[in-house]
Design an enzyme around this catalytic site. Structure first.
Site, PDB file in Angstrom:
ATOM      1  N   TYR A   1     -12.684   4.907 -14.816  1.00 57.99           N
ATOM      2  CA  TYR A   1     -11.296   5.349 -14.929  1.00 57.99           C
ATOM      3  C   TYR A   1     -10.592   5.347 -13.578  1.00 57.99           C
ATOM      4  O   TYR A   1     -11.205   5.583 -12.537  1.00 57.99           O
ATOM      5  CB  TYR A   1     -11.209   6.753 -15.538  1.00 57.99           C
ATOM      6  CG  TYR A   1     -10.888   6.705 -17.017  1.00 57.99           C
ATOM      7  CD1 TYR A   1      -9.609   6.380 -17.453  1.00 57.99           C
ATOM      8  CD2 TYR A   1     -11.858   6.956 -17.978  1.00 57.99           C
ATOM      9  CE1 TYR A   1      -9.307   6.316 -18.810  1.00 57.99           C
ATOM     10  CE2 TYR A   1     -11.568   6.896 -19.331  1.00 57.99           C
ATOM     11  CZ  TYR A   1     -10.286   6.572 -19.735  1.00 57.99           C
ATOM     12  OH  TYR A   1      -9.990   6.497 -21.072  1.00 57.99           O
TER      13      TYR A   1
ATOM     14  N   ASP B   1     -15.558  15.201 -12.097  1.00 61.13           N
ATOM     15  CA  ASP B   1     -15.362  14.139 -11.111  1.00 61.13           C
ATOM     16  C   ASP B   1     -15.353  14.623  -9.677  1.00 61.13           C
ATOM     17  O   ASP B   1     -15.572  13.834  -8.754  1.00 61.13           O
ATOM     18  CB  ASP B   1     -14.069  13.382 -11.423  1.00 61.13           C
ATOM     19  CG  ASP B   1     -14.210  12.507 -12.663  1.00 61.13           C
ATOM     20  OD1 ASP B   1     -15.333  12.030 -12.930  1.00 61.13           O
ATOM     21  OD2 ASP B   1     -13.214  12.308 -13.378  1.00 61.13           O
TER      22      ASP B   1
END
Length: 753
Positions: free
Chosen positions: A461, A376
């Site tokens: 998320y 990420d």
């Protein structure tokens, strides 16, 4: 005066008295506004912490203007740049070297020059590459130097660059053109012409260095809800490695367990009746799987935390002060929150505490899911920390702080109110005792904690990043995962890789592994690593020597080398592990801080994997290394798109150097395995999905430092416990009769999307 007049006047007088009493009683029941009192014994911020401060929008703009005028090459705004263009990808703070900073903070040395780190993509060159420049001094740049070779040992190949928003737009346009070749199939499978389908990227992008070939998963798009739970079974493989967009190609198509050369072949199979199609209706907004819209009208408000006399912390520039704590805070647009120069009672405990990476690794029987290993940091953990919702993401009365970044555009962006700071009453004693023998008394202290929080939304998320500072001198770091699960189209033996959570939705198993850097300076820079654990010894009782006692004893060990201090993931490690100072406390024990990890991580990628070295930090739940300026981070944003030849390989940091009386860094991995289930719809809940670690004083003090807290409570059986002077809790009924002034609710988090 007649009797009648007297009675009338008396009645009026009584009515007036009654009215006045009612007014007074009503006013007494109406809470007064809370009055903020000045903090006592505040630390005065002298501006030293600004050495760690994030760049201001003005500084970012100055760097952009300088680069545009001094590089001698055309630069296109990254929001419009094609792969064949040159552009400024990002600008962030260049954190000065630790030695320079400590000379300034502790030794009275000169303030280090303020500099920026600029990342540029040079696509319009004979040898396209990624180059990093340090630009300074700010606020008026006058020089730049290429640090790429110094940092990475050579040029960074162009194919390693993260995918930009413009590149995704061009890929989407290519996919939409290709979908038009299968109109009958799309109408049958998805009640679609392709325009109401959205794509979700996977990563990494291929199987060897130089590849830039990505599987994209298609979902039904429904306004107002997460599309991640509505896969249509169609996935496409796009080769977008060429510098010229016109040469990009759709290489392969997957549908319902079968692979095709292209959408034309898919259409041909369908028209010939040789393709089994699962007919899905376009989901409706009021009945779509995963809708977060409330199903009931609002009820009565829940409990509200407020500060009767105002916040007990102070924020000045990038420095927070709270009951002995002092913390400099900031945000890296790629790696997210970072804290520096963490002190307690004036003594530095941690020089740097920063998030490094968040890995999400998936399993599936569909190509997109089975090949996904998101790193990420390459997407932007800090950049995608959007505005926090007052009263839900953080307490309503928390302090909210804006964060600024420059990425994929020449214009700085601001995420308003994207970091919050508040004091949290946990509703739990920090410590307490009720004495029911010899003498009768009660003593205790509430567990109040300073919390620094931000929340990153990384596609589906949401990660809640917490940094907490306790009255006992402990630091707690915690991350919770929430948001939508990612899913695959349910077909075949799908339940080997997760659970079915919808008619054709497979919640795919995955792991979340998070990596942190903790540069501890416990009572100075020079520390060692000590472990303690228990064992049993069998001894005869010394008073009769007739019986055996199983006596636990403490086994202490100093770890001398880095290899000894690299603890593999999911292997039991010593229960007590401390960074120790050469200096003792009053009781002749080394002043120490203990590291305590709370994690239930999944299995690390096998070391035989061709991409494992790019995430080799995940081999270890803890690795302690000697601090080196040339090892500032455990990974790189370039690892995502070339994990087979990683730009930074953490495993190389561990080379068995001595770690006794050295400046040490703890690299910590926490995480959890997530097998999605029905209750993950609409969202994964934070309950049970939090991991992290503590830094706890261990013989660092001579006693628990919280004994000096003004919040302490003590009363005995001989005291009047209802007297405010004897018991602070008795003061609350008068101190907390005010009503907090709540600012009007506002939310501007959609502005930068």
């Amino acid at each position: 005066m007649s009797l009648k007049t007297v009675l009338i006047l008396l009645g009026l007088a009584l009515a007036t008295i009654f009215a006045l009493v009612c007014v007074l009683l009503t006013r007494e029941r109406t809470p007064r506004s809370c009055q903020h009192l000045p903090l006592e014994h505040e630390d005065i911020e002298d501006g030293q912490s600004l050495v760690f401060a994030d760049l201001t929008p003005e500084e970012m703009s100055q760097v952009v203007r300088y680069l545009q005028g001094h590089l001698g090459v055309p630069l296109v705004d990254a929001s419009r740049a094609k792969p064949s263009d040159n552009c400024i990808a990002s600008v962030d703070l260049q954190v000065p070297a630790k030695a320079e900073v400590l000379r300034f903070l502790d030794g009275g040395g000169a303030r280090p020059p303020r500099e920026a780190l600029a990342v540029l993509y040079f696509g319009n060159q004979p040898d396209p590459n990624i180059t990093e420049y340090v630009v300074g001094p700010l606020p008026t740049p006058a020089y730049h130097r290429d640090v790429t070779v110094q940092k990475y040992g050579g040029k960074v190949p162009y194919h390693r660059r993260p995918v930009t928003g413009k590149e995704y737009m061009d890929i989407n346009a290519l996919i939409q053109r290709e979908l038009k070749k299968a109109p009958h199939f799309l109408s049958a499978c998805c009640e679609s012409d392709g325009t109401n389908l959205v794509i979700l990227t996977t990563a990494p992008r291929g199987f060897k260095s130089g590849d830039r070939t990505t599987w994209f998963v298609l979902f039904h798009n429904v306004a107002g809800t997460g599309y991640y739970l509505s896969p249509v079974g169609l996935e496409v493989l796009v080769d977008h490695g060429d510098l010229h967009i016109s040469r990009w190609q759709l290489r392969q198509v997957f549908y319902n367990g079968r692979y095709f050369a292209g959408t034309g072949d898919l259409e041909q199979e369908f028209v010939a009746g040789a393709l089994e199609v699962i007919r899905l209706q376009q989901p409706q907004a009021d009945a779509v799987l995963g809708s977060m819209k409330p199903r009931r009208p609002p009820g009565s408000p829940g409990p509200l935390q407020f500060e009767p006399q105002g916040p007990r912390y102070r924020i000045r520039n990038n420095r927070i002060s709270y009951q002995g704590w002092s913390i400099a805070f900031g945000m890296n647009p790629n790696t997210g929150p970072r804290l520096f120069d963490i002190r307690y009672r004036g003594e530095r405990i941690v020089y740097e505490l920063s998030l490094q990476e968040a890995l999400a690794l998936y399993g599936s029987n569909c190509p997109g899911g089975m090949s996904t290993r998101y790193l990420d940091g390459s997407f932007g953990i800090g950049r995608f920390a959007y505005e926090l919702v007052r009263g839900l993401d953080c307490p309503y009365t928390a302090t909210y702080v804006d964060r600024h970044y420059l990425a994929e555009t020449d214009t700085p962006k601001t995420n308003q109110n994207s970091l919050c700071i508040f004091e949290h009453d946990s509703g739990l004693p920090l410590r307490r005792h009720f004495s029911d023998s010899q003498s009768f008394y009660y003593g205790g202290l509430r567990k109040n904690t300073l919390v620094i929080r931000t929340i990153s939304t990384l596609i589906n998320y949401d990660y809640i990043w917490d940094f907490m500072f306790h009255g006992s001198g402990a630091v707690e770091v915690r991350v919770h995962a929430t948001g939508y699960i990612s899913s695959s189209f349910f077909h075949g033996q799908g339940t080997d890789y997760g659970n079915r959570v919808g008619p054709r939705t497979l919640g795919t198993m995955h792991l979340h592994h998070i990596h942190y850097k903790v540069d501890l300076d416990v009572d100075g820079q020079l520390n060692s690593l000590e472990t303690q654990d228990m064992e049993y010894e069998f001894v005869k009782d010394p008073w009769s020597t007739k019986n055996t006692i199983e006596r636990p004893y403490l086994r202490r060990e100093r770890l001398e080398k880095e290899d000894e201090a690299a603890f593999p993931l999911n292997v039991p490690m010593p229960r007590y592990l401390s960074f120790v100072s050469p200096n003792p406390n009053k009781w002749e024990h080394p002043r120490s801080y203990r590291l305590q990890i709370i994690s239930f991580a999944g299995e690390h990628l096998p070391t035989s994997s061709s991409m494992e070295r790019s995430i080799s930090w995940g081999r270890y739940q803890l690795a302690v290394t000697r601090r080196k300026e040339e090892e500032p981070t455990s990974t790189s944003i370039y690892n995502q798109n070339d994990p087979w030849t990683p730009t930074v390989a953490f495993a190389d940091f561990i080379n068995n150097e001595t770690i006794t009386n050295e400046d040490l860094v703890a690299w910590i991995t926490v995480g959890f395995l997530h097998v999605p289930h029905a209750e993950d719809v609409p969202n994964t809940v934070t309950v049970g999905n939090g991991v992290g670690f503590f830094l706890r004083p261990y013989n660092y003090f001579n006693e628990d430092p919280s004994v000096d807290s003004s919040d302490s409570v003590y009363f005995s059986s001989e005291q009047d416990v209802g007297a405010c002077g004897a018991n602070p809790l008795a003061c609350l009924s008068s101190a907390a009769t005010c009503a907090p002034h709540l600012p009007p609710f506002h939310f501007g988090g959609f502005l930068n999307l």
